[in-house]
Enzyme design. Sequence first.
Site, short mmCIF file in Angstrom:
data_model
loop_
_atom_site.label_atom_id
_atom_site.label_comp_id
_atom_site.label_asym_id
_atom_site.label_seq_id
_atom_site.Cartn_x
_atom_site.Cartn_y
_atom_site.Cartn_z
CE LYS A 112 45.76 5.93 -53.20
NZ LYS A 112 46.10 6.82 -52.08
C1 LIG Z 1 45.94 6.66 -50.71
C2 LIG Z 1 46.69 7.58 -49.85
C3 LIG Z 1 47.14 7.19 -48.58
C4 LIG Z 1 46.83 5.83 -48.01
O1 LIG Z 1 47.54 4.81 -48.68
P1 LIG Z 1 47.05 3.27 -48.55
O2 LIG Z 1 47.92 2.53 -49.48
O3 LIG Z 1 45.61 3.27 -48.96
O4 LIG Z 1 47.22 2.90 -47.13
C5 LIG Z 1 47.87 8.10 -47.85
N1 LIG Z 1 48.12 9.34 -48.32
C6 LIG Z 1 47.71 9.75 -49.53
C7 LIG Z 1 48.00 11.12 -49.97
C8 LIG Z 1 46.99 8.88 -50.34
O5 LIG Z 1 46.57 9.29 -51.54
#
Ligand SMILES: *Cc1c(COP(=O)(O)O)cnc(C)c1O
Length: 496
Positions: A112
């Site tokens: 993120k």
């Molecule tokens: C948010 C997240 C995901 C999923 O990603 P999306 O874009 O919501 O599909 C996968 N792994 C981790 C560690 C995340 O923080």
Amino acid sequence: MDIRYRSTRGDSEQVTASQAILRGLAKDGGLYMPETIPQLEKSLKEMASLTYQETAYEVMKLFLTDFTEEELKGCIGRAYDEKFDTEEIAPLVKADGAYYLELFHGSTIAFKDMALSILPHLMTVSAKKNHAEHDIVILTATSGDTGKAAMAGFADVPGTRIIVFYPKGGVSQVQELQMVTQKGDNTDVVAIHGNFDDAQSGVKAIFGDREFAKEVEAMGYQFSSANSINIGRLVPQIVYYVYAYAKLLENGEIQEGEQINVTVPTGNFGNILAAYFAKQMGLPIDKLICASNDNKVLYDFFKTGVYDRRREFILTNSPSMDILISSNLERLIYLSTGCDGEKTGRLMKDLAEKGMYEITGDMKERMADFVGGFATQEENSAEIKKVYEDTGYVIDTHTGVASCVYRNYAKTTGDTKKTVIASTASPYKFSRSVVEAIEGPGSSDDEFTYIDRLNAISGVALPQAVEEIKSAPVRHHMECEKDGMKETVRGILSGK
Ligand SMILES: *Cc1c(COP(=O)(O)O)cnc(C)c1O
């Protein structure tokens, strides 16, 4: 070329990139989409020698066409700096026959950070550009990682406040500690008695509440979103796919024009959608392998064409993927209808009212680039152990799901294309699950015991983000019921 954005649900209003970023969600509840997807201007060979920041500029300028060069370069420079613990920003690690694209070198050690370290800068520039009169209130639902990354980005940014809702009991201990210890006078964290979908639906309902919007406007605020529905999250995520391909080229791992596959551990469908955008821009990607955990609503969808969220919500050891309503899928649906907002809106209405919808054969055909797969918790743990035993490389529980799904896909199809696996979190964020996958169940309940053990197993130094929470005081204690989110926001904004 000047790119405009419009809603996936048919509202005819066109907005600029900066307006789309400021608003987050379109007025009719739809998601903003660029009217066309631009093509990469430079050849990938030319891009092979670029830094991450230079690549980011080359990609993002094509979407954010109302930002000046100076504005965009300023945002990029402030985002991708020493907050990342490596100059490469997103290093590629070759292990066990695949390329793991490590997207967790930012300040909160999950992917993120790739988008949320730049979103606050994009937003403040957008606010200035549009002469926004009110302070921006970022409302965010989190399955564990977005919340912390968004707060880290927005903490003490003038003219902004941020309120994060997370599911009580639905995140890892490290994730929760990271959030409740967050500093910054403009940050608030609330645990809701419900799951991530409840939190996300609650936030969307607040966004759609015109009366409430007027009420907070009178208090000097306007809402926006840091969730992956914001185009300001999606665009920065395209960058690392282009970067990864360019690095494979630079390192002689692939030939110019060679197609690769991409595997992404998926929740809200934001990360994999960014890979699809990269493909649409001309990046030679063949299959987009969408990896789910036991909440395999997307796997079922790609198999049958039916999206059905009416099922049990399962808490797993990859909590950031514990999601039954993948918001960004709406953008793929929209593309697969040939950009028919009315049709997309109807399907989304079905989802809200009946809990399911079915797409047509035509639409399904247009999604043929996507392959769904899933891994159970046991398969995930076995994969983490296998990769470690084969190579000494330790992956986290989300990357484990993707890695397992990739291996099954390659085995059953015989597809030998080089594959980039999005590695979305540092194993330290899920230390207990990772250590137990490798060594079997442990007897301690203290997360830090597993953190130390992981340190011994992996030989990777403790990230700053983990050092920090060891001693940081808890600053946030708020909790609320899932139907009490609006009241909570009102209370926070009015200072009660
Ligand atoms: C948010 C997240 C995901 C999923 O990603 P999306 O874009 O919501 O599909 C996968 N792994 C981790 C560690 C995340 O923080």
